[in-house]
Design an enzyme around this catalytic site. Structure first.
Site, PDB file in Angstrom:
ATOM      1  N   ASP A   4       0.815  -1.220   0.000  1.00  0.00           N
ATOM      2  CA  ASP A   4       0.000   0.000   0.000  1.00  0.00           C
ATOM      3  C   ASP A   4       0.847   1.268   0.000  1.00  0.00           C
ATOM      4  O   ASP A   4       0.443   2.307   0.514  1.00  0.00           O
ATOM      5  CB  ASP A   4      -0.953   0.031   1.217  1.00  0.00           C
ATOM      6  CG  ASP A   4      -1.777  -1.235   1.341  1.00  0.00           C
ATOM      7  OD1 ASP A   4      -2.383  -1.628   0.336  1.00  0.00           O
ATOM      8  OD2 ASP A   4      -1.795  -1.831   2.431  1.00  0.00           O
ATOM      9  N   LYS A   8       2.446   1.936  -5.239  1.00  0.00           N
ATOM     10  CA  LYS A   8       3.152   1.365  -6.391  1.00  0.00           C
ATOM     11  C   LYS A   8       2.380   1.577  -7.685  1.00  0.00           C
ATOM     12  O   LYS A   8       2.976   1.795  -8.745  1.00  0.00           O
ATOM     13  CB  LYS A   8       3.383  -0.128  -6.168  1.00  0.00           C
ATOM     14  CG  LYS A   8       4.280  -0.453  -4.987  1.00  0.00           C
ATOM     15  CD  LYS A   8       4.482  -1.951  -4.821  1.00  0.00           C
ATOM     16  CE  LYS A   8       3.218  -2.679  -4.442  1.00  0.00           C
ATOM     17  NZ  LYS A   8       2.706  -2.320  -3.098  1.00  0.00           N
ATOM     18  N   GLY A  21      -4.710  -5.367  -3.886  1.00  0.00           N
ATOM     19  CA  GLY A  21      -5.454  -4.251  -4.452  1.00  0.00           C
ATOM     20  C   GLY A  21      -4.559  -3.076  -4.774  1.00  0.00           C
ATOM     21  O   GLY A  21      -3.649  -2.744  -4.020  1.00  0.00           O
ATOM     22  N   HIS A  22      -4.778  -2.457  -5.929  1.00  0.00           N
ATOM     23  CA  HIS A  22      -4.044  -1.238  -6.259  1.00  0.00           C
ATOM     24  C   HIS A  22      -4.977  -0.263  -6.964  1.00  0.00           C
ATOM     25  O   HIS A  22      -5.851  -0.646  -7.729  1.00  0.00           O
ATOM     26  CB  HIS A  22      -2.802  -1.526  -7.114  1.00  0.00           C
ATOM     27  CG  HIS A  22      -3.009  -2.501  -8.224  1.00  0.00           C
ATOM     28  ND1 HIS A  22      -2.957  -3.866  -8.034  1.00  0.00           N
ATOM     29  CD2 HIS A  22      -3.253  -2.329  -9.539  1.00  0.00           C
ATOM     30  CE1 HIS A  22      -3.158  -4.485  -9.180  1.00  0.00           C
ATOM     31  NE2 HIS A  22      -3.350  -3.586 -10.108  1.00  0.00           N
ATOM     32  N   GLN A  50       2.046  -6.295  -2.895  1.00  0.00           N
ATOM     33  CA  GLN A  50       2.338  -6.247  -1.462  1.00  0.00           C
ATOM     34  C   GLN A  50       3.626  -5.455  -1.208  1.00  0.00           C
ATOM     35  O   GLN A  50       3.867  -4.463  -1.879  1.00  0.00           O
ATOM     36  CB  GLN A  50       2.409  -7.665  -0.883  1.00  0.00           C
ATOM     37  CG  GLN A  50       1.073  -8.374  -0.781  1.00  0.00           C
ATOM     38  CD  GLN A  50       0.743  -9.233  -1.980  1.00  0.00           C
ATOM     39  OE1 GLN A  50       1.614  -9.796  -2.616  1.00  0.00           O
ATOM     40  NE2 GLN A  50      -0.525  -9.337  -2.302  1.00  0.00           N
TER      41      GLN A  50
END
Length: 424
Positions: free
Chosen positions: A15, A18, A42-43, A225
């Protein structure tokens, strides 16, 4: 320096932002590759003021001319993949001839998700705090050599054999996850049908990427991650189930000798989702201020993230094991408005000052942070475009981080949108 291949990797617990830098740097690359993790990663990407959220497909998909690859090191939930393809198409992003998924990637089955939930419940107060997406159990089947790969989805007989074999290794607790051998045929039909729908995207990505490399195409690797969630080098057992650090080669098929640049993404404070030791964690008003302003809630889980000050002990470890060549500092704007800031520069452990990560999680949790305090700033910096235009106190904060790590900070993020970035 040769930048034909570059790795983007988070230096903390994930988080870090990235996705934004994958989006920024993708302009200069032909292929963007995911090499580990799954739909637990998740991004978020802001494109022309609109925020888009993905969990599996690489962020580079928002660039119409770019090709994106899901390597064999990723565990793929075909249901999530199809949802994201539909989501992208609905928002005007076509993936045809641009999305490639490895024919060696392992498939997350429904029973993996059931096992994940069962294991977390079984662990009680020792639970890891997983996203319950079935990631760990899928990787476990991979290591046990009873997994299902994407290429298995196209042959019903082979698919049945693979699922039945996986069930044989779970016979002692199938009833505990509400499965029996009678479910095998149902699963074969369901996942064969899913396989037909994702078949156009499945290919030999190892040859695809190596052929691209030989043609001097540029390849950007997007890590999921963060360094401290690495299965081997993270804060075990409170980690993810894949190698976030070394997985770039084993999960893509591109040799490590071809990757010369590593951009580590560093959040100017620290956040963490889930359980595990967190030495520089804070729970006061400053933590809540940062959480609200930084919108620190899990993209996948929606859980509020734990908040802490920047930890240089962690970062020095991270840049060493990753081989960082440059740093992108993110969310500096979130700190605006705080009267004072802290950076953890060492730990106190058993009455000794240490500068290392203690491998045992129980002993690591006993470490206490030693802080250096900095004056804050009140100015809004979201429209700042040059480093020397930042408030003096912000410059001092950034300079201290750069000098402490001995790695150049080439980017400073001062807002969500890609244009809110200082090239240093």
């Amino acid at each position: 320096m040769n930048k034909q291949c570059m790795l983007i990797i988070g230096a903390q617990y994930g988080d870090e932002g990235k996705g934004k830098f994958t989006d920024i740097l993708a302009d200069a690359y032909d292929y963007i590759v995911r090499f580990q993790g799954g739909d637990n990663a998740g991004h978020s990407i802001v494109v022309k003021g609109v925020k888009y959220k993905l969990r599996l497909i690489p962020s580079g998909i928002f660039k119409p001319s770019k090709k994106v690859v899901i390597g064999h090191g990723v565990v793929v939930n075909p249901k999530t993949l199809l949802k994201e393809i539909s989501y992208l198409k609905d928002n005007g992003f076509d993936v045809t001839n641009r999305l490639f998924v490895s024919n060696r990637a392992h498939v997350i089955m429904d029973y993996h998700i059931a096992i994940d939930k069962y294991y977390e419940q079984l662990k009680g107060d020792q639970k890891v705090g997983t996203t319950l997406c079935g990631i760990g159990p899928c990787y476990a089947d991979k290591i046990l050599r009873v997994g299902v790969r994407t290429s298995d989805l196209f042959n019903k007989s082979e698919l049945k054999n693979k699922i039945a074999l996986s069930f044989k290794t779970k016979v002692d607790f199938l009833n505990k996850i509400n499965y029996t051998f009678e479910d095998v045929n149902r699963l074969v039909e369901e996942y064969y049908a899913l396989g037909q729908r994702i078949k156009p995207y499945i290919t030999n990505t190892i040859d695809l990427l190596n052929d691209a490399y030989k043609k001097n195409k540029k390849i950007l690797f997007e890590g999921a991650q963060g360094t401290f969630l690495d299965i081997d080098m993270g804060t075990y057992p409170y980690v993810t189930s894949s190698s976030t650090v070394a997985g770039v080669s084993s999960g893509s098929g591109i040799s490590t000798t071809k990757i010369h640049n590593v951009l580590s993404i560093v959040k100017v404070y620290t956040s963490r989702v889930g359980e595990g030791p967190f030495i520089a964690e804070i729970t006061d008003n400053d933590a809540e201020y940062i959480r609200q302003k930084g919108m620190e809630y899990g993209t996948v889980t929606k859980r509020p993230r734990r908040i802490g000050w920047l930890d240089l002990v962690m970062l020095k470890y991270a840049v060493n094991v990753v081989g960082t060549t440059e740093i992108a500092l993110t969310l500096l704007d979130v700190l605006s408005g705080l009267k004072s800031l802290k950076i953890c520069v060492a730990y106190m452990y058993k009455n000794k000052v240490i500068h290392e990560i203690v491998p045992n999680d129980k002993e690591y949790a006993q470490c206490k942070p030693i802080y250096k305090t900095f004056k804050g700033w009140s100015e809004d910096i979201t429209h700042t475009t040059k480093y020397n235009k930042l408030p003096i106190n912000a410059q001092k904060y950034v300079s201290f981080v750069a000098e402490s790590l001995g790695i150049p900070i080439t980017y400073i993020s001062v807002g969500n949108d890609r244009v809110r970035t200082i090239k240093n």
